[in-house]
Design an enzyme around this catalytic site. Structure first.
Site, mmCIF file in Angstrom:
data_model
loop_
_atom_site.group_PDB
_atom_site.id
_atom_site.type_symbol
_atom_site.label_atom_id
_atom_site.label_comp_id
_atom_site.label_asym_id
_atom_site.label_seq_id
_atom_site.Cartn_x
_atom_site.Cartn_y
_atom_site.Cartn_z
ATOM 1 N N TYR A 3 0.931 -1.167 0.012
ATOM 2 C CA TYR A 3 0.034 0.041 -0.101
ATOM 3 C C TYR A 3 0.844 1.264 -0.092
ATOM 4 C CZ TYR A 3 -3.762 2.896 1.554
ATOM 5 O OH TYR A 3 -4.772 3.969 1.923
ATOM 6 N N ARG A 25 -1.235 8.011 -3.643
ATOM 7 C CA ARG A 25 -2.322 7.138 -2.944
ATOM 8 C C ARG A 25 -3.575 7.781 -2.474
ATOM 9 N NH1 ARG A 25 0.395 4.372 1.852
ATOM 10 N NH2 ARG A 25 -0.613 6.237 3.086
ATOM 11 N N ASP A 26 -4.785 6.950 -2.392
ATOM 12 C CA ASP A 26 -5.908 7.189 -1.796
ATOM 13 C C ASP A 26 -6.376 8.728 -2.555
ATOM 14 O OD1 ASP A 26 -8.006 7.227 -0.064
ATOM 15 O OD2 ASP A 26 -6.954 7.812 1.659
ATOM 16 N N SER A 78 -5.601 8.992 4.309
ATOM 17 C CA SER A 78 -4.470 8.314 4.054
ATOM 18 C C SER A 78 -3.543 8.474 2.873
ATOM 19 C CB SER A 78 -4.919 6.939 4.091
ATOM 20 O OG SER A 78 -6.068 6.564 4.273
ATOM 21 N N ASP A 128 -8.164 0.063 -2.330
ATOM 22 C CA ASP A 128 -8.744 1.332 -3.089
ATOM 23 C C ASP A 128 -8.294 1.838 -4.369
ATOM 24 O OD1 ASP A 128 -10.218 1.109 -0.566
ATOM 25 O OD2 ASP A 128 -9.908 3.206 -0.019
ATOM 26 N N ASP A 173 -8.882 5.358 11.535
ATOM 27 C CA ASP A 173 -9.328 5.542 9.940
ATOM 28 C C ASP A 173 -8.875 6.960 9.547
ATOM 29 O OD1 ASP A 173 -10.255 3.116 9.680
ATOM 30 O OD2 ASP A 173 -12.305 3.715 10.050
#
Length: 389
Positions: free
Chosen positions: A111, A116-117, A123, A162, A344
């Site tokens: 990850y 990312r995200d 995140s 994701d 989270d």
């Protein structure tokens, strides 16, 4: 998606773990896994030392000491270790220096894609859009080297939570448009490079409330298949991971959102239905379609105001422990993907990484930054666990 322990917390945890390699168990045979077999039928998901250490610390800080015995058991549950930064690859090295039983499979979450995200803030990763070479050489290649150096250890990998689902449903977002080529190239490189005999891989496919919509099934499956084929259709890819860090029930019927005004547009009202529907689409598209489902925090349903609410849902509880007994042909195992107790995302509206989903009415507050420990929330997960510990 939610990152795991921060670098500062990592240093604290590492101090409680062996700093030098210990005498290891005599696993003398090289592991031979296959994407055509369910690894979880012959291996047990390993309870990694990092989550075990977090839980041990949480036991010391319980507000209700009567929960101590039950809380301690949480650390013995197998869960995936998140390698969410280049620095956190050290966690893998540290874990491999511990005494891992030969019949345990070490679960790892890969990850760290550039950008990312892309559709959320909580995140966001360390690599900027365009830093694909760093992802390949400093992250994937290093992990691959470690896995190759440990041929007698079995590994199960969840590949980039994701990422590919975002390219289906959030491609209107500028950040996702900018990340698209890096996501596809990065995931393909990861699948090709990590295609090792002692490894089995599951590419993340979101959940039923995401790619399970009728109009998302076909493009979602084709998007995964495109990347899988670009990687050369690696033999160690078993299928998909779903509900990672999520809340969806496995077989609740009628589904949690079956009475919503738009329910007619989504037949995947639980994760079992999603795996069946998306699995059929994957088969048509030419992608392996077995699945693992995260049951780490999905014990309680009816908590969210909307299906897409993902951040620190209030009232959640630890769910079914990892097992290969699922009762569904395409579901290899229930696993704990998300380390329950790690946040989270932050509810601090002034924080750089604040995401509005973490300020929703159904989100637990206060909550720290993604990956940081939330003691009160951990105790809530414990009290609401089904089955109880």
């Amino acid at each position: 998606m939610k990152t795991s322990t921060s670098i500062l917390a990592l240093a604290t945890l590492a101090s409680a773990l062996p700093s030098q390699p210990v005498t290891k168990r005599a696993c003398t045979s090289a592991v031979k896994l296959s994407g055509s077999e369910n690894v979880f039928k012959s291996y047990t998901l390993h309870a990694n030392s990092f989550y075990k250490a977090e839980v041990a610390e949480a036991v010391k800080n319980l507000s209700d000491k009567s929960l101590a015995t039950a809380a301690a058991k949480v650390g013995d549950v197998g869960s995936f270790l998140w390698l969410d930064t280049i620095a956190n690859i050290q966690k893998l090295k540290t874990e491999l220096a511990t005494d891992i039983p030969c019949k345990n499979v070490l679960g790892l979450v890969i990850y760290d894609l550039p950008g990312r995200d892309c559709a959320a803030k909580a995140s966001n990763g360390e690599l900027k859009v365009g830093e694909i070479n760093r992802y390949k050489t400093e992250y994937i290649d290093v992990i691959a080297g470690i896995l190759k150096a440990n041929p007698n250890q079995a590994f199960a990998l969840i590949i980039e939570p994701d990422s590919l689902p975002n390219l289906v449903t959030n491609i209107d977002e500028t950040a996702c448009q900018q990340s698209k080529s890096g996501y596809e190239e990065g995931v393909a490189y990861a699948l090709k490079t990590l295609n090792l005999p002692n490894v089995v891989m599951y590419v993340d496919a979101g959940h039923g409330g995401w790619l399970g919509w009728n109009d998302n099934l076909k493009p979602g499956a084709e998007g995964l298949a495109k990347v899988y084929k670009a990687a050369g259709s690696p033999s160690q890819v078993r299928g998909i991971s779903t509900n990672i860090a999520g809340w969806n029930a496995f077989d609740l019927s009628p589904g949690e959102f079956s009475k919503a005004s738009d329910a007619q547009y989504n037949k995947a009202q639980n994760e079992k239905l999603y795996v069946e529907l998306f699995g059929a689409a994957l088969q048509t598209a030419g992608h392996p379609n077995h699945a693992i489902i995260d049951t780490g925090r999905n014990a309680v349903t009816g908590l969210r105001e909307e299906w897409g609410h993902w951040c620190n849902v209030k009232g959640a509880g630890f769910g079914v422990r990892p097992t290969s007994t699922t009762g569904a042909e395409l579901v290899d195992a229930f696993v704990w993907g998300k380390p329950g107790g790690e946040s989270d995302g932050t509810s601090d509206t002034s924080a750089t990484r604040y995401d509005s989903f973490c300020g929703n009415n159904d989100a637990f507050k206060p909550s720290p930054e993604a990956g940081e420990w939330n003691q009160v929330y951990f105790e809530e997960l414990l009290k609401n666990a089904k089955p109880q510990f």
